[in-house]
Design a protein around this motif. Structure first.
Motif, short mmCIF file in Angstrom:
data_model
loop_
_atom_site.label_atom_id
_atom_site.label_comp_id
_atom_site.label_asym_id
_atom_site.label_seq_id
_atom_site.Cartn_x
_atom_site.Cartn_y
_atom_site.Cartn_z
N SER A 190 0.86 -1.18 0.00
CA SER A 190 0.00 0.00 0.00
C SER A 190 0.90 1.22 0.00
O SER A 190 1.63 1.47 0.96
CB SER A 190 -0.91 0.00 1.23
OG SER A 190 -1.74 1.14 1.26
N GLY A 191 0.88 1.97 -1.09
CA GLY A 191 1.79 3.10 -1.21
C GLY A 191 3.23 2.62 -1.21
O GLY A 191 3.61 1.74 -1.99
N ASP A 192 4.02 3.15 -0.31
CA ASP A 192 5.43 2.79 -0.24
C ASP A 192 5.70 1.66 0.75
O ASP A 192 6.87 1.36 1.04
CB ASP A 192 6.26 4.01 0.18
CG ASP A 192 6.21 5.12 -0.85
OD1 ASP A 192 6.06 4.81 -2.05
OD2 ASP A 192 6.27 6.31 -0.46
N ASN A 204 -3.25 7.16 3.72
CA ASN A 204 -1.86 6.75 3.49
C ASN A 204 -1.41 5.94 4.71
O ASN A 204 -1.24 6.50 5.79
CB ASN A 204 -0.98 7.99 3.31
CG ASN A 204 0.48 7.65 3.05
OD1 ASN A 204 0.89 6.49 3.16
ND2 ASN A 204 1.28 8.65 2.73
N ASN A 212 -9.09 1.29 4.40
CA ASN A 212 -9.11 1.44 2.94
C ASN A 212 -9.97 0.38 2.28
O ASN A 212 -10.70 0.66 1.32
CB ASN A 212 -7.69 1.39 2.40
CG ASN A 212 -6.92 2.68 2.62
OD1 ASN A 212 -7.52 3.73 2.86
ND2 ASN A 212 -5.61 2.62 2.54
N ARG A 250 -1.31 0.93 11.70
CA ARG A 250 -1.13 0.84 10.24
C ARG A 250 -2.00 -0.26 9.66
O ARG A 250 -2.55 -0.14 8.55
CB ARG A 250 0.35 0.59 9.90
CG ARG A 250 0.65 0.64 8.41
CD ARG A 250 2.15 0.67 8.16
NE ARG A 250 2.73 1.90 8.70
CZ ARG A 250 4.05 2.17 8.71
NH1 ARG A 250 4.91 1.28 8.22
NH2 ARG A 250 4.49 3.30 9.21
N ASN A 266 1.26 6.98 7.28
CA ASN A 266 1.04 8.00 8.29
C ASN A 266 0.62 7.42 9.63
O ASN A 266 0.36 8.17 10.58
CB ASN A 266 -0.03 9.00 7.82
CG ASN A 266 0.44 9.84 6.63
OD1 ASN A 266 1.63 10.03 6.45
ND2 ASN A 266 -0.51 10.30 5.83
#
Length: 544
Positions: A477-479, A531, A509, A502, A534
């Motif tokens: 997910s993302g980075d 994100n 999501n 997280r 975060n």
């Protein structure tokens, strides 16, 4: 609509070249950036959002409920996104601090949270010293109404139960202390009634995990049985789940539900290996020869009785399997005792322990009772995470029992080492047949959830597939890539059961994607998923 941005790339050429060489020319490379559509709720009405569930919706993490964890709870993350499209305030029954744990009139009833101790999970107090648990179900309960009605430990039928939040019922095992904190002046109200009383426009329901998880975390020993698949509301899963959804939607509320992951894939059951006995361990290695001598006598009996597969032998060069009790095996206690008692060499074997030959019948009986249903563990067995602190320790109760039977204290201790000379009890291990029970129940529950959700027109989150992906390669997910590994995987907290912040963000999501698919919202398409980077993966021991 599209916007074109230009990034100027200059190339510096070393050496003597003409100024009109191609390398000296400034290049302009276009990058296409799409304008994202405006966020819309579609047909969903988020104006009054209420969440029902268990610890997974309460914000439980690191083995406890505490303020920081609640801040990152799944429904709280969702509510923050819902406010962007008409969602209202979202109130949670916050605990008193970041220590975790519960007290009742000053007496601790649940301990503080876990923290990372450098090698793995450890109790908070082992790092920072003794603390006073501040969240007290008698002295300082918050005032509702609450939008987050996640009750740690709740099963499907508990959400229907009157008195589940009555303080007077806690000592009887009929109430949940976490729900006691929410009921206030209405102690007999059920979780479902409390939700409906708020006339929600939208709800989330994630329940059923504990209907199988309780059985799993107790090693399938029967003390916390799986909820029956069929039965009336308040008894069977189908009746309870159907009643929950029917009542919640009766007033026109919309919602999202989630199915149940196969709990045997979470790190609580996959972290402890079946062969943790290291011959280089100074507390174990020097004992191997003696242990193999003892089990050598027993192994001959197993061969004589036609069950050589039950033989036990520890390796001097590789990690060895622990010894477990397997209740599915035929109980050979009487046969083992009989064979040993009839052996002419057994009295001499008993004397090798410093006991008189007259103790042979006693020792034969003890060995028969101890090893009548035992075997070495295999890779197909799963061990609950707390077993890591039990394996290799001396069971004090066993020592006392053996001493009462006539063994000296030192010898009683030698025969009471968990997983080595004393087979691990059922509560520490899930054998394959118990895992199959869990899988069958999970599949049945998920079929019920899918059917009820479809009939009611609700969004459905496939949490089962999500966990399977985490356990088999991870999810990017993302980075960030999240996996189901304890500590290093980022998705699961230190208790091996509940997500990290997280992990909850990742789940949020998935809930928003499911809502998009059902109600025509566009959290994903508009770039309004969270994100996950975060959100933290652990909390400091000093977080107070």
């Amino acid at each position: 609509m599209k916007k074109i941005k230009y990034i100027v790339l200059s190339s510096l050429v070393l050496g003597f070249v003409a100024c009109n060489d191609p390398e000296d020319v400034l290049l302009e490379e276009p990058i296409v950036v799409e304008d994202l559509p405006e966020l819309t709720a579609g047909s969903a009405d988020f104006s009054n959002y209420v969440s029902l569930g268990n610890s997974l919706t309460a914000g439980f993490t690191d083995g406890a409920l505490f303020q920081a964890g609640q801040t990152y709870s799944l429904p709280n993350i969702l509510s923050q996104k819902f406010t962007l499209v008409g969602g209202g305030d979202f109130t949670q029954p916050l605990t008193s601090d970041n220590l975790g744990g519960l007290a009742a009139a000053g007496d601790r009833i649940q301990g503080p949270r876990l923290v990372f101790g450098g090698a793995g999970p450890v109790p908070l107090e082992s790092v920072i010293g003794p603390v006073t648990v501040g969240t007290d179900i008698v002295l300082n309960n918050p005032t509702g109404p609450f939008n987050n009605l996640g009750v740690p430990g709740a099963k499907s039928f508990h959400l229907l139960a009157p008195g589940y939040g009555n303080l007077g019922n806690v000592s009887l095992g009929l109430a949940n202390p976490y729900f006691v904190r929410m009921t206030g002046s209405t102690p007999e109200i059920s979780v479902l009634e409390m939700a409906v009383s708020q006339s929600p426009s939208f709800f989330s329901l994630w329940i059923g995990n504990n209907d199988v998880l309780g059985y799993a975390t107790t090693g399938g020993d029967g003390t916390n049985p799986i909820t029956p698949v069929s039965g009336a509301p308040g008894v069977g899963f189908d009746g309870s789940y159907g009643a929950l959804v029917a009542t919640l939607t009766a007033g026109g509320a919309q919602g999202v539900v989630a199915n149940i992951p196969n709990v045997t894939s979470i790190p609580h059951f996959t972290t402890v290996p079946h062969n943790p006995l290291d011959p280089t361990n100074p507390d174990f290695g020097p004992q191997i020869a003696t242990l193999n001598g003892i089990f050598g006598q027993l192994n001959q009996v197993y061969v004589f009785l036609g069950v050589p597969e039950r033989s036990i032998e520890f390796s001097t060069t590789a990690a060895s399997e622990v010894v477990i009790r397997d209740e599915t095996l035929t109980d050979l206690s009487a046969q083992i005792t009989g064979v040993l008692s009839a052996s002419p060499t057994f009295p001499a074997f008993v004397q090798s322990f410093g006991l008189p030959a007259q103790a042979a019948p006693l020792v034969a009986t003890l060995l028969g009772n101890t090893y009548g249903q035992t075997r070495e563990a295999t890779a197909d067995d799963l061990f609950v995470l707390p077993s890591s602190s039990i394996i290799g320790t001396v069971n004090v109760e066993s020592v006392g029992a053996l001493m009462n039977a006539g063994l000296p204290e030192e010898l009683a201790g030698q025969f009471s080492v968990e997983g080595i000379s004393l087979p691990l009890e059922d509560k520490w291990v899930l054998i394959p047949s118990e895992q199959e029970e869990i899988a069958v129940a999970t599949e049945a529950f998920n079929q019920i959830i899918a059917t009820v959700a479809s009939q009611a027109g609700l969004a459905l989150v496939d949490a089962n597939t999500l966990l399977d992906q985490l356990a088999n390669g991870g999810i990017t997910s993302g980075d960030f890539t999240l996996t189901a590994n304890l500590v290093t995987g980022s998705a699961f907290s230190l208790d091996g059961i509940h997500p990290t912040a997280r992990g909850y963000a990742l789940l949020a999501n998935e809930f928003m994607k499911a809502i998009d698919a059902t109600y025509g919202s566009n959290f994903e398409a508009s770039g309004n998923l969270v994100n996950v980077g975060n959100y933290p993966t652990n909390f400091s021991p000093t977080l107070q």
